[in-house]
Design an enzyme around this catalytic site. Structure first.
Site, short mmCIF file in Angstrom:
data_model
loop_
_atom_site.label_atom_id
_atom_site.label_comp_id
_atom_site.label_asym_id
_atom_site.label_seq_id
_atom_site.Cartn_x
_atom_site.Cartn_y
_atom_site.Cartn_z
CG ASP A 210 -1.99 0.94 1.30
OD1 ASP A 210 -2.42 1.39 0.21
OD2 ASP A 210 -2.48 1.26 2.41
CB ILE B 245 -11.29 -0.92 4.98
CG1 ILE B 245 -12.41 -0.51 4.01
CG2 ILE B 245 -11.77 -0.78 6.43
CD1 ILE B 245 -13.53 -1.51 3.90
P1 13P Z 1 -8.86 4.62 5.81
O1 13P Z 1 -7.95 5.45 6.67
O2 13P Z 1 -10.11 5.37 5.46
O3 13P Z 1 -9.14 3.29 6.40
O4 13P Z 1 -8.11 4.38 4.41
C1 13P Z 1 -7.14 3.38 4.30
C2 13P Z 1 -6.39 3.45 3.01
O5 13P Z 1 -6.75 4.11 2.06
C3 13P Z 1 -5.16 2.64 2.92
O6 13P Z 1 -4.48 2.85 1.73
O1 G3H Z 2 -2.93 4.79 3.67
C1 G3H Z 2 -2.56 4.69 4.83
C2 G3H Z 2 -2.78 3.41 5.53
O2 G3H Z 2 -3.87 3.52 6.41
C3 G3H Z 2 -1.52 2.95 6.20
O3 G3H Z 2 -1.24 3.67 7.33
O4 G3H Z 2 1.21 4.20 7.14
O5 G3H Z 2 0.03 4.20 9.36
O6 G3H Z 2 0.52 2.06 8.17
P1 G3H Z 2 0.24 3.53 8.04
ZN ZN Z 3 -4.54 4.81 0.96
#
Ligand code: 13P
Ligand code: G3H
Ligand code: ZN
Length: 330
Positions: free
Chosen positions: A94, A268
């Site tokens: 991610d 999410i």
């Molecule tokens: P939320 O903070 O709304 O759960 O979004 C998560 C997200 O987009 C992770 O890439």
């Molecule tokens: O997009 C953000 C995600 O919720 C990941 O959050 O960088 O705190 O792991 P993090």
């Molecule tokens: Zn995100």
């Protein structure tokens, strides 16, 4: 030593997205960084026969340890088999911010990566994204790109304000980079404070989504920042000593609408964090003598299973599509 995701029993996102678009549902992409979260995600998805993308940010990868993570993913695949179930699991990076990070994940068993060049000038975003695609595709790993910037923290990337995706750029971007899916910015943001409290309907720009769909017919769109910030959890957190004032998320109705469109991956993270924190606070608040982590992490995990089943069944519509996707992959 490098490892391919195929050796771990994972799949990339290609068939998941193709069937999600055809079927008018979205694949859940749940963030995790520890064992209880992963167990809950897998249990919730097995119990609803849902395909799933388990995803980690670079911060989560550091937290969990990249070697441990490979075996956690393998453990997730084995847990599904042991349950006698058959659901497809993709392991996704991610908000990857560099080519090197994406390469390292691909070399360590990820089946899908996001390269988030959205904060760079357009041409740099194209170049960086293309570089990742050129490394990923020969290895059959799928790539998510992003155009437009979400407000809030995106790991290394943070922005005070959001910049909506410009639909006039999407065709050129997808054509030149070769990405498999595109994250767009239509007014959601990361974290628990997405909109002002009291706004009757948070102003998501479905017109931008529709414009992108028109220009990229049948192409998978990704929605970030899609937690609903479930009010019951916010209340429970505040009741047991927390302080989350004015936390507001995306109403479920708007997510249902998005899931029926070309949005075929919904991210999410915050909702899972809120669910676990709410229960942990409650257990410790009511049993101040407790110090066995299983006594608070266990109920927190149970709550997360409930949340995931609810999302799959009643919000994203992914429930009941697990076996079908495994069969399509062959
Ligand atoms: P939320 O903070 O709304 O759960 O979004 C998560 C997200 O987009 C992770 O890439
Ligand atoms: O997009 C953000 C995600 O919720 C990941 O959050 O960088 O705190 O792991 P993090
Ligand atoms: Zn995100």
């Amino acid at each position: 030593m490098t490892v391919s995701y195929k050796e771990l029993g994972l799949v990339n996102t290609r068939e998941m997205f193709a069937l999600a678009i055809k079927g008018g549902f979205a694949i859940p992409a749940y963030n995790f960084n520890n064992m209880e979260q992963l167990q809950a995600i897998i249990r919730g998805c097995v119990e609803t026969d849902s395909p799933v993308i388990i995803q980690v940010s670079s911060g989560a990868r550091k937290y969990a340890d990249s070697t441990m993570l490979r075996y956690m993913a393998l453990g997730a695949v084995e847990m599904v088999k042991a349950a006698g179930a058959s659901i497809p699991i993709a392991l996704h990076l991610d908000h990857g911010d560099t080519f090197e990070l994406c390469k390292d994940c691909i070399d360590n068993g990820f089946s899908s990566v996001m390269i988030d060049g959205s904060h760079h000038p357009y041409e740099e975003n194209v170049k960086l994204t293309r570089q990742v695609v050129e490394y990923a595709h020969p290895r059959n790993v799928t790539v998510e790109g992003e155009l437009g910037v979400l407000a809030g923290i995106e790991d290394e990337v943070s922005s005070e304000v959001s910049h909506y995706t410009r639909p006039e750029e999407v065709q050129d971007f997808v054509g030149r980079t070769g990405v498999d899916s595109l994250a767009i910015s239509i007014g959601t943001s990361h974290g628990a404070y997405k909109f002002k409290p009291g706004q009757p309907v948070p102003p998501l720009r479905f017109d931008i989504l529709e414009e992108c769909e028109k220009r990229l017919p049948g192409f998978p769109i990704v929605l970030h920042g899609a937690s609903s910030v479930v009010p019951e959890y916010v209340e429970m957190i505040n009741k047991y000593g927390g302080k989350l004032e004015g936390a507001v998320g995306v109403p479920e109705e708007q997510l249902r609408r998005a899931a029926k469109s070309a949005v075929c991956k919904i991210n999410i993270d915050s909702d899972g964090r809120l669910a676990m924190t709410a229960v942990i606070r409650k257990v410790l608040g009511e049993s101040p003598k407790e110090f066995d982590p299983r006594k608070y992490l266990g109920p927190a995990r149970d709550e997360l299973i409930k949340l995931i089943k609810h999302k799959n069944e009643h919000v994203l519509g992914s429930a009941g599509h697990g076996k079908e996707i495994v069969a399509a992959i062959g």
